[in-house]
Design an enzyme around this catalytic site. Structure first.
Site, PDB file in Angstrom:
ATOM      1  N   ARG A   1       0.826  -1.207   0.000  1.00  8.17           N
ATOM      2  CA  ARG A   1       0.000   0.000   0.000  1.00  8.17           C
ATOM      3  C   ARG A   1       0.861   1.258   0.000  1.00  8.17           C
ATOM      4  O   ARG A   1       0.526   2.254  -0.643  1.00  8.17           O
ATOM      5  CB  ARG A   1      -0.927  -0.004   1.228  1.00  8.17           C
TER       6      ARG A   1
ATOM      7  N   GLU B   1       2.139   1.618  -3.502  1.00  9.32           N
ATOM      8  CA  GLU B   1       1.048   2.083  -4.342  1.00  9.32           C
ATOM      9  C   GLU B   1       0.810   3.576  -4.160  1.00  9.32           C
ATOM     10  O   GLU B   1       0.566   4.318  -5.127  1.00  9.32           O
ATOM     11  CB  GLU B   1      -0.223   1.300  -4.001  1.00  9.32           C
TER      12      GLU B   1
ATOM     13  N   SER C   1      16.697  14.942  -1.801  1.00  7.83           N
ATOM     14  CA  SER C   1      17.742  14.044  -1.347  1.00  7.83           C
ATOM     15  C   SER C   1      17.163  12.966  -0.450  1.00  7.83           C
ATOM     16  O   SER C   1      16.285  13.215   0.382  1.00  7.83           O
ATOM     17  CB  SER C   1      18.819  14.815  -0.586  1.00  7.83           C
TER      18      SER C   1
END
Length: 221
Positions: A150, A153, A176
């Site tokens: 998740r 995603e 960075s």
């Protein structure tokens, strides 16, 4: 300046291979299962520089990173403390502390005594191994874990929008993953539900114009 992004859900930061101040950024693989690196999920300052000094190389993975991690976690479990509790005693952030026990970060010599005091079962050999520059790695199968998938995603579906906002606010460049903090907080929502709040705080690094006069690697003949 520092680039900050706050999310009221779980996210995962994917760091990249680095050696001291020289960073190999695997941009083309940054958000693919084969290119993702180990996560940090709380405020962490990962800057490498002169203060760290020369680092002894890690043992090759074949020599037993899994065995080392198993010993470190067993020592931690023997204390009955959480990573957050150990982190508070040592003065580090909790996920950075957890990464030390998973040998994904290098234990600095000036922190070794505090770690030993917080986790007495750690041996001299364990501490010595923790102070070696780690081979940062991850198990590709970990993305099958729903909590991690998740987070992955959330990154890939927000990626284009995040990049657009970075470009508008800062210019052409990146955040960075080395000079970087990642903070996790627990909060309550408007309906009293528990919510995870993660804040990324990384230094903005602009892409440089590659002028020949600035290229010190060119040899004059």
């Amino acid at each position: 300046g520092l680039l900050q992004a706050t999310y009221a859900t779980q996210l995962r930061h994917y760091s990249f291979l680095s050696e001291r101040n020289i960073c190999t950024m695997l941009i083309t693989r940054a958000f693919t299962p084969s290119g993702v690196r180990q996560a940090q999920t709380r405020q962490v300052h990962c800057a490498a520089g002169p203060s760290s000094g020369p680092a002894r190389p890690a043992f090759p993975p074949a020599l037993g990173k899994n065995e080392l991690v198993s010993r470190l976690l067993s020592a931690k479990e023997a204390t009955g403390k959480t990573f957050t509790q150990i982190a508070e005693e040592v003065g580090l952030t909790n996920i950075y502390t957890a990464q030390l026990f998973y040998h994904q970060q290098q234990l600095q010599p000036n922190t070794a005594a505090a770690i030993k005091q917080a986790v007495p079962a750690l041996t001299k050999e364990d501490l010595d191994a923790m102070m070696r520059a780690p081979v940062r790695s991850f198990d590709p199968n970990s993305l099958q874990e729903p909590a991690l998938h998740r987070l992955y995603e959330a990154i890939i579906y927000s990626g284009d929008a995040v990049k657009a906002c970075i470009n508008e606010e800062f210019g052409d460049g990146i955040m960075s993953a080395i000079d970087f903090f990642f903070t996790l907080e627990k909060m309550k929502g408007t309906e009293g539900e528990a919510r995870v709040v993660l804040t990324w705080n990384g230094k903005f690094l602009p892409f440089k114009e590659q002028r020949v006069t600035d290229n010190v690697a060119i040899r004059k003949h």
